[in-house]
Write an enzyme that holds these catalytic residues in place. Sequence first.
Site, PDB file in Angstrom:
ATOM      1  N   ARG A 195     -49.237  85.454  37.678  1.00 28.21           N
ATOM      2  CA  ARG A 195     -48.315  86.071  36.714  1.00 28.21           C
ATOM      3  C   ARG A 195     -47.239  85.057  36.336  1.00 28.21           C
ATOM      4  O   ARG A 195     -46.195  84.965  36.974  1.00 28.21           O
ATOM      5  CB  ARG A 195     -47.709  87.334  37.320  1.00 28.21           C
ATOM      6  CG  ARG A 195     -48.735  88.461  37.458  1.00 28.21           C
ATOM      7  CD  ARG A 195     -48.173  89.675  38.163  1.00 28.21           C
ATOM      8  NE  ARG A 195     -47.963  89.440  39.579  1.00 28.21           N
ATOM      9  CZ  ARG A 195     -47.578  90.376  40.440  1.00 28.21           C
ATOM     10  NH1 ARG A 195     -47.361  91.612  40.028  1.00 28.21           N
ATOM     11  NH2 ARG A 195     -47.415  90.091  41.715  1.00 28.21           N
ATOM     12  N   ASP A 206     -44.302  82.938  34.281  1.00 28.10           N
ATOM     13  CA  ASP A 206     -43.008  83.309  33.715  1.00 28.10           C
ATOM     14  C   ASP A 206     -42.933  82.968  32.231  1.00 28.10           C
ATOM     15  O   ASP A 206     -43.801  82.281  31.688  1.00 28.10           O
ATOM     16  CB  ASP A 206     -41.884  82.553  34.442  1.00 28.10           C
ATOM     17  CG  ASP A 206     -41.642  83.073  35.844  1.00 28.10           C
ATOM     18  OD1 ASP A 206     -41.890  84.271  36.079  1.00 28.10           O
ATOM     19  OD2 ASP A 206     -41.199  82.287  36.698  1.00 28.10           O
ATOM     20  N   ARG A 209     -41.679  75.108  40.295  1.00 30.92           N
ATOM     21  CA  ARG A 209     -40.568  74.572  39.488  1.00 30.92           C
ATOM     22  C   ARG A 209     -39.407  74.096  40.355  1.00 30.92           C
ATOM     23  O   ARG A 209     -38.743  73.098  40.038  1.00 30.92           O
ATOM     24  CB  ARG A 209     -40.105  75.631  38.484  1.00 30.92           C
ATOM     25  CG  ARG A 209     -41.109  75.854  37.361  1.00 30.92           C
ATOM     26  CD  ARG A 209     -40.810  77.099  36.555  1.00 30.92           C
ATOM     27  NE  ARG A 209     -39.478  77.071  35.976  1.00 30.92           N
ATOM     28  CZ  ARG A 209     -38.907  78.119  35.387  1.00 30.92           C
ATOM     29  NH1 ARG A 209     -39.546  79.292  35.323  1.00 30.92           N
ATOM     30  NH2 ARG A 209     -37.695  78.020  34.880  1.00 30.92           N
TER      31      ARG A 209
END
Length: 248
Positions: A50, A52, A198
């Site tokens: 999923r 972002d 990230r």
Amino acid sequence: MARYKINIEYDGTDLIGWQENSQGPSVQSLLQDAIYKFCGEKAIVFAAGRTDAGVHALNMVAHFDLEKEQDAETVKKALNFYLMNEPVSVLNCEKVGDDFHARFSCTKRHYKYIVLNRNTPPVLQKNRVWWVPQKLDINAMKLAAEKLVGKHDFSSFRASECQAKSPIKTLDVCTITKYGDEIVFEFSARSFLHHQVRNMVGTLIEIGMGKPYDIDKIFAAKNRSAAGINAPACGLYFVSADYATDDD
């Protein structure tokens, strides 16, 4: 009832991410709308990951069920017809057994992150790379990346809103390769924490800029504030997903 596995690519620049949400268009909502326009069924599409808002996918795996069985190639062509003006494309569609689940059957997920390291800003790659104009120490970044590999408590690289039950994850691959002005980070694991990739990239880039981060101390701190910045979403790509049933 028939279950369909699809492989999709998408540009996440103007999307709110994978998950359907009233705040704007998502990959999931666009696919579900296309399915409804095609056959009138309100299917729920499940993905391997999923992503972002702003994150892209080269080969995301997803699945959905249809009450009325359709030819897989027909489904692919129909979805692409209704997605024609959207940043989502169905690369492949095939019928699979009811035991297949895009998320829960997945044995490994692969991501890459692209940094454009030059002193002039991107035009053709805008929204698809993280532009870092400062000179970076690639060797220092590679040494730090090696320490991220393995089974660790990744609490310091975890978003505060992460819903995972445990911060313990096993990172199988963490490599850094330079191609001209591009620096490509590659990560592989069974699963990742929210923003883990990230946050790892942001920390490694700061190390490349000379910030004296110690990966071992970051792990020991088990605190998000101990690690580096959260790299922007635009440079992140979901590359592919592995399944035990894959033939290749």
